[in-house]
Structures are given as structure tokens and as C-alpha cells.
Design a protein around this motif. Structure first.
Motif, PDB file in Angstrom:
ATOM      1  N   ARG A   1      -1.267 -15.519   2.826  1.00 22.13           N
ATOM      2  CA  ARG A   1      -1.616 -14.300   3.204  1.00 22.13           C
ATOM      3  C   ARG A   1      -1.349 -13.839   4.511  1.00 22.13           C
ATOM      4  NH1 ARG A   1      -7.427 -14.757   1.269  1.00 22.13           N
ATOM      5  NH2 ARG A   1      -6.698 -14.540  -0.614  1.00 22.13           N
TER       6      ARG A   1
ATOM      7  N   ARG B   1      -1.463  -1.681 -11.743  1.00 23.16           N
ATOM      8  CA  ARG B   1      -2.002  -2.145 -10.380  1.00 23.16           C
ATOM      9  C   ARG B   1      -0.995  -2.892  -9.439  1.00 23.16           C
ATOM     10  NH1 ARG B   1      -5.030  -1.058  -6.026  1.00 23.16           N
ATOM     11  NH2 ARG B   1      -6.157  -2.821  -5.254  1.00 23.16           N
TER      12      ARG B   1
ATOM     13  N   LEU C   1       0.171  -1.764  -5.884  1.00 25.92           N
ATOM     14  CA  LEU C   1      -0.048  -2.756  -4.819  1.00 25.92           C
ATOM     15  C   LEU C   1       1.346  -2.709  -4.000  1.00 25.92           C
ATOM     16  CD1 LEU C   1      -2.474  -5.310  -6.039  1.00 25.92           C
ATOM     17  CD2 LEU C   1      -2.962  -3.699  -4.252  1.00 25.92           C
TER      18      LEU C   1
ATOM     19  N   GLU D   1       1.676   0.223  -1.825  1.00 24.20           N
ATOM     20  CA  GLU D   1       1.090   0.034  -0.786  1.00 24.20           C
ATOM     21  C   GLU D   1       1.518  -0.805   0.520  1.00 24.20           C
ATOM     22  OE1 GLU D   1      -2.001   0.165   2.196  1.00 24.20           O
ATOM     23  OE2 GLU D   1      -1.601   1.570   0.566  1.00 24.20           O
TER      24      GLU D   1
ATOM     25  N   SER E   1      -0.592  -8.231 -10.925  1.00 20.60           N
ATOM     26  CA  SER E   1      -1.476  -7.344 -10.329  1.00 20.60           C
ATOM     27  C   SER E   1      -2.422  -8.444  -9.662  1.00 20.60           C
ATOM     28  CB  SER E   1      -2.238  -6.543 -11.278  1.00 20.60           C
ATOM     29  OG  SER E   1      -2.737  -7.198 -12.452  1.00 20.60           O
ATOM     30  N   ARG E   2      -2.958  -9.432 -10.418  1.00 15.80           N
ATOM     31  CA  ARG E   2      -3.939 -10.291  -9.616  1.00 15.80           C
ATOM     32  C   ARG E   2      -3.438 -11.086  -8.537  1.00 15.80           C
ATOM     33  NH1 ARG E   2      -8.498 -11.052  -7.613  1.00 15.80           N
ATOM     34  NH2 ARG E   2      -9.550 -13.051  -7.504  1.00 15.80           N
TER      35      ARG E   2
ATOM     36  N   GLU F   1      -3.195  -8.775  -5.798  1.00 12.10           N
ATOM     37  CA  GLU F   1      -4.651  -8.733  -5.015  1.00 12.10           C
ATOM     38  C   GLU F   1      -4.754  -9.598  -4.171  1.00 12.10           C
ATOM     39  OE1 GLU F   1      -6.579  -5.673  -8.574  1.00 12.10           O
ATOM     40  OE2 GLU F   1      -6.815  -8.089  -8.629  1.00 12.10           O
ATOM     41  N   LEU F   2      -4.653 -10.800  -4.735  1.00 14.60           N
ATOM     42  CA  LEU F   2      -4.978 -11.933  -3.980  1.00 14.60           C
ATOM     43  C   LEU F   2      -4.439 -12.148  -2.609  1.00 14.60           C
ATOM     44  CD1 LEU F   2      -5.289 -14.647  -6.639  1.00 14.60           C
ATOM     45  CD2 LEU F   2      -7.279 -13.791  -5.551  1.00 14.60           C
TER      46      LEU F   2
ATOM     47  N   GLU G   1      -5.180  -9.326   0.112  1.00 14.94           N
ATOM     48  CA  GLU G   1      -6.709  -9.199   0.219  1.00 14.94           C
ATOM     49  C   GLU G   1      -7.037  -9.716   1.796  1.00 14.94           C
ATOM     50  OE1 GLU G   1      -9.663 -12.338  -1.095  1.00 14.94           O
ATOM     51  OE2 GLU G   1     -10.183 -10.769  -2.548  1.00 14.94           O
TER      52      GLU G   1
END
Length: 260
Positions: free
Chosen positions: A21, A94, A98, A101, A250-251, A254-255, A258
Motif C-alpha cells: 500500500r 467497483r 477504483l 480513481e 474490486s476487493r 479497495e485493500l 485504503e
């Protein structure tokens, strides 16, 4: 920045999520490769899963090759027209949103290469916020003049006459890369340059067995960048990635995106 990521990549031999991340957040140059997995959440079947109903008696190679088109262009167009209608009724999910984004965050440092032909990345906004979107295998909503090579958008499926003609009255073929054909040279060159120069590469929802696209992440790896894979299943890339998340597109995004 580049040297920090290179050192981390060599030392960790497997990042944890927090480190991945942080690497993504810090990177100025991010290259992404997507495959069928990202569109599965929008209800788009994979290429081979599209062989259902009437089409189940055909192999994909019987409908997606230059030879098949020469033998029966109307049959080939009928299959592609059905797939075109299906993708128009689907919506970006999603995962697509993302990535759009992420492009807004990275601007010109963002590059997205997709193996998908459904156009969902563009509909989600990718390629319109300073970064670049390349469709390596073409787009179902387009056709190409057989004589001039010019590409034109197809009309809505309700208004589509098969086989379609170009504005100049010439027959058109689907603007799709078929079995036995090479990827568009300009698109592939752009992708290879982007992955070679990327600080972080994301490989999302692809089996990583179809070359040359499957080799893109290795270009990043060889030059010291971080490779992150998002896929519910293990692939040929998994053992070489700095982090391989067993998540849907998507998941997983998101992780990764985040903030602490």
C-alpha cells in the motif's frame, strides 16, 4: 523513490499489505494490466465462457480467426454482434471505478493496458484523467475497414446491419485481435515502455499465461520495480510477485488503496 522500491523488492521477497500500500501510494509511475477477472464482476463471461447456447457447438478458434472470417463473415459477425450487445448492457464495477480513481491520483504517470475488449475501463473514466489506456486486444464496439484499416464505432446493436460497411461503403471486420494475429505494435510498444519504467506494476484478473502481455510485469520486476498481483487463484506470476493477493479485483484494489 526508485531506489527505495528496488531495495524493498530485493529484500522482502514478499511484501505485506501495508508495505504494498505504501509503495503504491508513493509511486509516481504505475502500470496496470487487467484481464477477464476484472470484468467478471460486471457479469461479462470470459472469452471461452461466451460459448453458450447456439454457440456452444463452436470452438472460439472457429469464430475468432482470419480463416473463420474468410469462410463465413456473416457467422463471425453474428457472434460478435451478440457479444457487443451483452457488453453494452453491462456496467463498470467497483474495480473499474477504483482504477479510474488511481489514474486521477497519478495523472500522466498512470498507464493501463487491458486484455479485455468490453470497453468498460473507458466507460468508467480510465484514459481521461491524464493517464493512458491501451486496449491490447481491441474493442467490441468498433470495426475496421478491411481495405483502409480505419477504425469506426459501431452503431447501437438495434441499428447494426450485418456485416457492417464503413462510411466509404467498404466491408468491415471486428476490431479485435484474432488467433494467429499480432497485437497492435504501437499499443504493445507503449505497454512495454510503461511497465519497464514503472515503480509499481499491478496485474489484475489475468491468468498470466498469454504472451506477450504476460511478460509485461517481468519487465517491471527486472528493473527493480514492485509487482503486485490481484487474483483469486494462483497464476504463473504469483511466485514472482512481491505481493499476490487472493482477492477479486474490486476487493483487492479497495485493500491496496485504503489509507491508514
Amino acid at each position: 523513490m526508485r531506489s527505495r522500491i528496488r531495495a524493498a523488492s530485493r529484500y522482502l521477497q514478499g511484501m505485506d499489505l501495508a508495505q504494498a500500500r505504501a509503495a503504491l501510494r508513493a509511486a509516481r509511475r504505475v502500470a496496470v494490466l487487467t484481464g477477464a477477472g476484472i470484468s467478471a464482476e460486471s457479469g461479462i463471461p470470459t472469452f471461452r465462457d461466451a460459448q453458450t447456447g447456439h454457440w456452444a457447438r463452436f470452438r472460439p478458434e472457429d469464430l475468432a480467426s482470419p480463416g473463420a472470417y474468410r469462410r463465413d463473415p456473416e457467422l463471425v459477425w453474428a457472434w460478435y454482434a451478440g457479444r457487443y450487445r451483452d457488453v453494452l448492457s453491462a456496467q463498470p464495477n467497483r474495480g473499474h471505478d477504483l482504477l479510474a480513481e488511481l489514474e486521477r491520483q497519478k495523472g500522466a504517470g498512470f498507464f493501463l493496458a487491458t486484455q479485455n475488449v468490453d470497453g468498460l475501463h473507458a466507460r468508467a473514466g480510465s484514459g481521461s484523467a491524464g493517464g493512458k489506456l491501451v486496449e491490447l486486444h481491441g474493442n467490441l464496439s468498433q470495426a475496421r475497414d478491411e481495405q483502409t484499416g480505419e477504425v469506426f464505432p459501431l452503431p447501437h446493436p438495434d441499428e447494426l446491419t450485418l456485416p457492417p460497411l464503413s462510411p466509404g461503403g467498404q466491408p468491415m471486420r471486428p476490431n479485435i485481435v484474432w488467433f494467429g494475429e499480432f497485437l497492435p505494435e504501437a499499443a504493445l510498444d507503449a505497454a512495454q515502455r510503461a511497465f519497464a519504467g514503472a515503480e509499481v506494476a499491478l496485474v489484475i484478473g489475468t491468468s498470466s499465461v498469454v504472451y506477450p502481455a504476460a511478460g509485461l510485469a517481468h519487465e517491471t520486476r527486472r528493473r527493480g520495480g514492485v509487482v503486485i498481483e490481484l487474483n483469486p487463484e494462483a497464476t504463473d506470476l504469483s511466485a514472482h510477485a512481491d505481493l499476490s493477493l487472493r482477492e477479486t479485483a474490486s476487493r483487492g484494489l479497495e485493500l491496496l488503496m485504503e489509507r491508514a
